[in-house]
Design a protein around this motif. Structure first.
Motif, short mmCIF file in Angstrom:
data_model
loop_
_atom_site.label_atom_id
_atom_site.label_comp_id
_atom_site.label_asym_id
_atom_site.label_seq_id
_atom_site.Cartn_x
_atom_site.Cartn_y
_atom_site.Cartn_z
N LEU B 243 14.96 66.06 45.81
CA LEU B 243 15.87 67.50 45.26
C LEU B 243 16.44 67.28 43.67
O LEU B 243 16.95 68.16 43.13
N GLN B 246 14.52 69.08 41.45
CA GLN B 246 14.60 70.27 41.60
C GLN B 246 15.50 71.01 40.80
O GLN B 246 15.79 72.00 40.35
N LYS B 247 16.77 70.46 40.42
CA LYS B 247 17.68 70.60 39.59
C LYS B 247 17.80 70.89 38.17
O LYS B 247 17.95 71.60 37.48
N ALA B 285 15.24 75.27 52.82
CA ALA B 285 16.24 75.32 51.73
C ALA B 285 17.35 75.59 53.32
O ALA B 285 18.70 75.30 52.78
N GLU B 289 16.19 70.93 52.60
CA GLU B 289 15.89 69.73 51.26
C GLU B 289 14.84 70.82 50.25
O GLU B 289 14.25 69.95 49.59
N PHE B 290 15.18 72.17 50.27
CA PHE B 290 14.79 72.42 49.04
C PHE B 290 16.03 73.18 48.07
O PHE B 290 16.64 73.84 49.37
N ARG B 291 16.16 73.22 47.09
CA ARG B 291 17.26 74.20 46.66
C ARG B 291 16.92 75.95 46.76
O ARG B 291 15.88 76.19 46.47
#
Lengths: 158, 481
Positions: B243, B246-247, B285, B289-291
């Motif tokens: 995560l 991911q950002k 999402a 768990e996912f953006r």
């Protein structure tokens, strides 16, 4: 869970395996330090992995044929740009395999040739290979059909 | 029939627009705010979006970049209040196709929608490449053809592509095909295997690092994102990306610039993004768990790779292609195939998809050695046993319909006018007996001889006569198990 590295350093000929046990095929020049890192850095437990070292491309090609079926991870350590180009030329037998590529240098041309092999990870020959061991560990964990695990690197190698 | 998304918080306006769309012979879906609109865009395929400017949770104009990069890249028509020329101008500058003033006569709205759809049709016809370099994507099943049409479309756009599909269905091959057919084909195709990167290595691998960025970073390292500059970045198994990373990735995708780990200077970068996953990112999402914002960005254009069990008609072509390729690589004579070889392959469900098929073929070729023809006995036992069981189960379920025997379940056959010749009856029963015998003994010849009382030679003769030899395990296999 961790893994067993069977016969580290075993060389061709390979006996034909009918099972789908994971195999590590390592192409590197004789006496390359990676061999010692793999020998010393991987702790043996549980899952079975076989490793085979090949000193030249012809031996690697024969090894690929014999190790058919099942999961294969290739670690390629071409000693120079010329050998890397030779590997890139023989792309077909390598394309469907998971490749970890250790580059002889970081020149733009070398990097471009490297990406033609679509490696899953690229590192360079100057380091201590701790990153390579960490990636290899995760790859093996993912390939094990049950639960992800880890290879434990020798503390001396990070 | 086209599909129109109406994004307007005024139910009366949305209703009027919906009726106009219906009158034109098209379907519509309504959303009352930005979030709902983006959700519809992510899950559906729309040709036109009718977009209000002032929405409860944001400005509709801010949705335009997201809509243009969405799955189907629909045309955008802004619905703007009379006397708000600035919004109209801004909309057009931002890439909206046209605008409709509120209130407007029905005919005028209809005309605008018609023009947008006609424009879209022409645009799509021009955008689809006539020839697609498929490389190693083999097959002609409708499922594969549909996926390849998406590859062609995806290659002709600059949109971020998300390829989804089961393990072994060839997601990376599809990604390569998009790259090879795109305007970036001469540049690098850089693979990032997100599943193989330990969390501690993700950011330095993607963004690179400066010397001394962390313990062990004894020199500067260039990241894969920079190496992909001008070309295509392929994020395989993107669902495995931590995560935190991911950002950082989202920022690169949005701003096309990044800073290496411990770096002081930002680096500008231009790459085309293709991602792949076998996981359900929507669910991830929802579960946090996912953006969600990253998901919107990466799946502008979606492609689903079909599982092999849903395109079994491609198995033969795939097998011939792959065996020929192996023969070529290993400089061997081209091999032939027996029909039973393909029959056995067809019976298997291939949970590991094309990758499993190729591994199986490699094994078969290795077993066959220099034999010129591949028979089913060259295949791994598990495939042959599964094939035998399926064949026999099917045969038991429908009693010999292809053998023209009529029913043998009772005495009807003996009362029938088509009374059988005894040899025909004997042959049929003999075949059935042998099928059940090989199934019962799992192809073990010794056990089959013991149960049947046949000698080995006689058993082989009979199996050969009925073309059932393929169900007998080889001596070495029998010894093992």
């Amino acid at each position: 869970m961790a893994y067993q590295l069977l016969n580290p350093g075993k060389r061709i000929p390979l006996e034909r395996e009918s099972n789908s046990r994971m195999k590590l095929l390592i192409y590197q020049p004789d006496g390359h330090p990676l061999e010692n890192v793999l020998r010393q850095g991987l702790t043996t437990k549980g899952h079975e992995i076989e490793s085979f070292f090949f000193p030249d491309i012809a031996a690697l090609t024969a090894g690929l044929r014999q190790a058919s079926g099942g999961d294969i991870i290739l670690i390629l350590v071409p000693p120079d740009k010329k050998e890397l180009s030779r590997l890139a030329m023989m792309r077909a037998p390598l394309l469907d395999k998971k490749i970890i590529l250790i580059l002889p240098d970081n020149r733009e041309e070398t990097i471009s040739t490297a990406h033609r092999l679509h490696p899953r990870y690229i590192s360079d020959a100057d380091g201590d290979f701790s990153d390579t061991i960490a990636v290899l560990s995760k790859m093996i964990g993912n390939a094990g059909s049950h639960a992800p695990g880890e290879l434990i690197a020798d503390p001396a190698h990070g | 029939m086209a599909s129109v998304l109406i994004v307007d918080d005024d139910p009366a306006i949305a209703d009027i627009l919906s009726r106009i769309v219906k009158k034109l012979g098209h379907s519509s879906t309504s959303a009352s705010d930005v979030r709902m609109g983006m959700d519809h865009l992510a899950s559906g395929e729309f040709d036109v979006v009718l977009l209000d400017v002032f929405l409860p949770d944001g400005n509709g104009l801010e949705m335009i970049p997201g809509i243009k990069e969405s799955h189907h890249a629909p045309e955008i028509i802004i619905i703007t209040a009379f006397g708000d020329p600035d919004s109209a101008e801004l909309a057009i500058k931002n890439g909206a196709w046209d605008y409709i003033l509120k209130p407007s006569p029905t005919e005028s709205i209809m005309l605008t929608i018609k023009r947008a759809l006609a424009y879209r049709k022409e645009k799509q016809a021009a955008a689809t490449p006539r020839l697609l370099r498929r490389d190693d994507i083999i097959g002609s099943s409708p499922q594969l053809t549909r996926a390849l049409e998406r590859v062609a479309l995806g290659a002709s756009t600059k949109a971020n592509v998300l390829i989804t599909g089961e393990t072994g269905t060839g997601k990376e091959l599809f990604a390569r095909a998009i790259h090879r057919n795109s305007e970036r084909s001469k540049r690098r195709f850089v693979v990032v295997d997100c599943a193989s990167l330990p969390d501690s290595l993700v950011e330095s691998t993607l963004f690179g690092h400066e010397k001394g960025a962390y313990t062990g970073a004894d020199k500067e390292r260039e990241g894969l994102i920079k190496q992909a500059n001008g070309g295509t970045l392929f994020l395989d198994e993107i669902g495995e990306l931590p995560l935190g990373s991911q950002k950082a990735l989202l920022r690169v995708i949005q701003e096309h610039r990044f800073r290496p780990v411990s770096g002081k200077k930002e680096i500008e970068v231009d790459f085309r993004l293709i991602s792949a996953t076998n996981r359900n990112l929507e669910k991830m999402a929802t579960a946090g768990e996912f953006r969600q914002d990253l998901l919107y960005r990466i799946r502008t254009f979606g492609i689903q790779t079909p599982p092999l069990r849903k395109r079994k008609q491609d198995i033969k072509k795939l097998s011939v292609f792959y065996i020929n390729k192996l023969c070529d690589i290993y400089a061997e004579e081209t091999k032939g195939f027996s029909s039973e070889f393909f029959e056995s392959l067809q019976q298997h469900d291939w949970p590991g998809n094309v990758r499993e098929l190729f591994n199986t073929l490699e094994e078969a070729m290795s077993v066959a050695g220099r034999e010129p023809i591949l028979y089913s006995y060259h295949l791994p036992t598990i495939i042959r046993v599964a094939a035998a069981k399926k064949t026999i189960t099917a045969s038991a379920a429908s009693p010999a319909p292809d053998e023209n025997l009529g029913s043998l379940n009772g005495l009807e056959a003996f009362n029938s006018k088509n009374f059988l010749k005894i040899n025909t009856f004997r042959d049929t029963m003999e075949r059935k007996y042998l099928q059940r015998l090989t199934l019962l003994t799992n192809g073990n010849r010794k056990e089959a001889c013991r149960i049947s009382g046949l000698s080995r030679t006689r058993l082989f003769e009979l199996l050969k006569k009925h073309e059932l030899s393929k169900y007998l395990r080889k001596k070495t296999e029998a010894a093992v198990g």
